[in-house]
Scaffold this motif. Structure first.
Motif, PDB file in Angstrom:
ATOM      1  N   ALA A  13       0.829  -1.211   0.000  1.00  0.00           N
ATOM      2  CA  ALA A  13       0.000   0.000   0.000  1.00  0.00           C
ATOM      3  C   ALA A  13       0.861   1.258   0.000  1.00  0.00           C
ATOM      4  CB  ALA A  13      -0.920   0.002   1.213  1.00  0.00           C
TER       5      ALA A  13
ATOM      6  N   ASP B  21      -7.563   3.825   1.914  1.00  0.00           N
ATOM      7  CA  ASP B  21      -6.507   2.891   2.295  1.00  0.00           C
ATOM      8  C   ASP B  21      -7.144   1.800   3.161  1.00  0.00           C
ATOM      9  OD1 ASP B  21      -4.350   1.575   3.399  1.00  0.00           O
ATOM     10  OD2 ASP B  21      -3.369   3.377   4.171  1.00  0.00           O
TER      11      ASP B  21
ATOM     12  N   TYR C  60      -6.792  -2.588   6.904  1.00  0.00           N
ATOM     13  CA  TYR C  60      -7.204  -3.333   8.109  1.00  0.00           C
ATOM     14  C   TYR C  60      -8.596  -3.962   8.027  1.00  0.00           C
ATOM     15  CZ  TYR C  60      -3.111  -1.229  10.194  1.00  0.00           C
ATOM     16  OH  TYR C  60      -1.821  -0.867  10.455  1.00  0.00           O
TER      17      TYR C  60
ATOM     18  N   SER D  83      -4.259  -3.990   1.167  1.00  0.00           N
ATOM     19  CA  SER D  83      -2.947  -4.545   1.507  1.00  0.00           C
ATOM     20  C   SER D  83      -3.099  -5.895   2.188  1.00  0.00           C
ATOM     21  CB  SER D  83      -2.215  -3.602   2.455  1.00  0.00           C
ATOM     22  OG  SER D  83      -1.045  -4.224   2.949  1.00  0.00           O
TER      23      SER D  83
ATOM     24  N   SER E  40      -0.645  -6.990   3.976  1.00  0.00           N
ATOM     25  CA  SER E  40       0.390  -6.944   5.023  1.00  0.00           C
ATOM     26  C   SER E  40      -0.106  -7.345   6.398  1.00  0.00           C
ATOM     27  CB  SER E  40       0.973  -5.530   5.108  1.00  0.00           C
ATOM     28  OG  SER E  40       1.852  -5.295   4.037  1.00  0.00           O
ATOM     29  N   LYS E  41      -1.163  -6.705   6.863  1.00  0.00           N
ATOM     30  CA  LYS E  41      -1.542  -6.865   8.257  1.00  0.00           C
ATOM     31  C   LYS E  41      -2.435  -8.081   8.446  1.00  0.00           C
ATOM     32  CE  LYS E  41       0.769  -3.030   8.815  1.00  0.00           C
ATOM     33  NZ  LYS E  41       0.234  -1.794   8.356  1.00  0.00           N
TER      34      LYS E  41
ATOM     35  N   ARG F 271       5.481  -7.478   0.680  1.00  0.00           N
ATOM     36  CA  ARG F 271       5.203  -6.285  -0.134  1.00  0.00           C
ATOM     37  C   ARG F 271       4.155  -6.592  -1.205  1.00  0.00           C
ATOM     38  NH1 ARG F 271       5.065  -3.949   2.786  1.00  0.00           N
ATOM     39  NH2 ARG F 271       5.147  -2.009   1.643  1.00  0.00           N
TER      40      ARG F 271
HETATM   41  C1  LIG Z   1       0.668  -0.757   7.689  1.00  0.00           C
HETATM   42  C2  LIG Z   1      -0.123   0.211   6.880  1.00  0.00           C
HETATM   43  C3  LIG Z   1       0.063   0.290   5.508  1.00  0.00           C
HETATM   44  C4  LIG Z   1       1.192  -0.445   4.843  1.00  0.00           C
HETATM   45  O1  LIG Z   1       0.826  -1.292   3.910  1.00  0.00           O
HETATM   46  P1  LIG Z   1       1.920  -2.049   3.026  1.00  0.00           P
HETATM   47  O2  LIG Z   1       1.040  -2.799   2.123  1.00  0.00           O
HETATM   48  O3  LIG Z   1       2.728  -2.905   3.957  1.00  0.00           O
HETATM   49  O4  LIG Z   1       2.763  -1.017   2.348  1.00  0.00           O
HETATM   50  C5  LIG Z   1      -0.759   1.142   4.769  1.00  0.00           C
HETATM   51  N1  LIG Z   1      -1.684   1.898   5.378  1.00  0.00           N
HETATM   52  C6  LIG Z   1      -1.867   1.868   6.702  1.00  0.00           C
HETATM   53  C7  LIG Z   1      -2.911   2.717   7.296  1.00  0.00           C
HETATM   54  C8  LIG Z   1      -1.087   1.029   7.490  1.00  0.00           C
HETATM   55  O5  LIG Z   1      -1.247   1.033   8.814  1.00  0.00           O
END
Ligand SMILES: *Cc1c(COP(=O)(O)O)cnc(C)c1O
Length: 389
Positions: free
Chosen positions: A104, A207, A210, A238, A240-241, A249
């Motif tokens: 992201a 974005d 989450y 994303s 990621s989390k 990535r």
């Molecule tokens: C952790 C986080 C991201 C990061 O996302 P990546 O895909 O790891 O780059 C983006 N936006 C928010 C709000 C986050 O907390």
């Protein structure tokens, strides 16, 4: 000008304010003190096994070792389309309404270069993820901060943005469930955003880092599920989390086809796409079982309860978040965000993030991340009870 002088754009980035806090942490560790950090938002648990297995198979294939295409593989785009339909009830055309992002962060940064010129304005949630402010500045544009405050359930007051700012604004960055506040989107707010974006011709960037990390039965929506959202915006998803994949990535941009096309054009000049093996692993993540996500959320919600209980026991008036991996709490009277974080470090050898790290409106708060292993988190909370009660 000296030969190593950075560009004016880089010099325009706000200075890093927390060098002092980091120096103190380093000093304590150098002195042999066991400092526990509750500062970093990086999942401690492993990527789910079916994703790792898909990666292991994909990485061994010669065909997947070549330059990828910035448009993304069909499997990747189809997996996102299926996931968005099943999970959010959103129709995504795999041919034009989704392409990969190298996380992201990359996506948000490059969107600034795709849409902002000098003199343009980006509207950014405050407190918020730092790239919403850093990206526009590096692109030579300006940022106008939109305060997220508890009295408005952490939704910005769009009606308070003056006419000149609305005329100059080209991008609006939003994020729910929200880092750092842990807030979820208030009822009706996304509808308000679509109307605002239409009226002022501003591209919305939601974005969605989450949506898969929520508690107490709350299910987070996609912005794109709002009527008219695809005409005015994109969503950055994303892995990621939610999927414990921060190091991989991988994410995607979904929604408005023209906006995605501009982002793609920009990227063809900047990077050479997302590793095909990672795209296949991401497709396996999105089409795989939900069980691991549910187990992960059960772990975080148990940790959240421990954190909230401890903070309340030491007199901190904190709300229990329905999503994200953070607890966002007001600092006690008489403290600033940094003076409180420094005091917690001195007294308890525990690191919390000063809320002011995430923007002006974060002053007066601190953030605790839930991504510390159980035994260390328990130890940190015992220290807070012992030293701060
Ligand atoms: C952790 C986080 C991201 C990061 O996302 P990546 O895909 O790891 O780059 C983006 N936006 C928010 C709000 C986050 O907390």
């Amino acid at each position: 000008m000296a030969l190593t002088d950075p560009s004016k754009r880089l010099e325009a980035m706000p200075p890093y304010m927390f060098a002092e806090l980091e120096r103190r942490i380093a000093d304590k560790r150098a002195a042999g003190i066991d400092v526990i950090s509750l500062g970093i938002g990086d999942p401690d648990m492993a990527t789910y096994p079916h994703i790792v297995e898909a990666m292991q198979a994909a990485v061994a294939e010669n065909a997947n070792q070549k330059y990828p295409s910035n448009r993304g593989r069909e499997e990747f785009r189809q997996a996102f389309s299926d996931f968005y339909l099943e999970r959010f009830g959103v129709d995504i055309d795999p041919g034009s309404e989704v392409i990969p992002a190298i996380g992201a962060k990359e996506c948000i940064y490059n969107l600034c270069f795709a849409f902002l010129d000098p003199g343009d304005v980006a509207l950014a949630s405050d407190p918020g993820y730092p790239v919403y402010t850093g990206g526009p500045i590096l692109a030579g544009a300006e940022v106008v901060l939109l305060p997220l405050l508890p009295k408005r359930d952490f939704a910005p007051d769009l009606g308070a943005i003056d006419r000149l700012t609305r005329e100059r604004a080209r991008l609006l960055f939003l994020n729910y469930p929200n880092n750092p506040s842990g807030a979820v989107v208030p009822e009706g707010f996304f509808e308000e955003v679509v109307a605002f974006a239409r009226e002022n011709e501003i591209l919305v960037v939601h974005d969605n880092a989450y949506s898969e990390t929520t508690y107490d039965g709350y299910v987070a929506p996609s912005f794109l599920a709002t009527d008219g959202a695809k005409e005015v915006g994109v969503e950055v998803f994303s892995l990621s989390k939610g999927f414990n994949m921060t190091g991989w990535r991988v994410g995607a941009i979904l929604g408005n086809a023209d906006a995605i096309s501009a982002y793609w054009r920009l990227k063809t000049n900047v990077d050479s796409g997302l590793f095909d093996a990672i795209q296949l692993a991401a497709a396996a993540a999105l089409t795989g079982p939900r069980g691991p996500l549910d187990e992960m959320n059960a772990i975080y919600s148990r940790r959240r309860d421990l954190v909230v209980e401890t903070l309340r026991a030491i007199g901190v008036d904190v709300a229990s978040p329905k999503g994200t991996i953070y607890v966002w709490a007001p600092v006690p009277d008489g403290h600033s965000s940094t003076s409180f974080a420094e005091m917690v470090l001195e007294e308890a050898a525990v690191v919390v993030s000063p809320g002011s790290m995430y923007g002006r409106s974060g002053e007066g708060y601190f953030r605790i991340s839930l991504t510390t292993p159980d035994s260390r988190l328990t130890e940190a909370l015992e220290r807070l009870r012992e030293h701060l009660a």
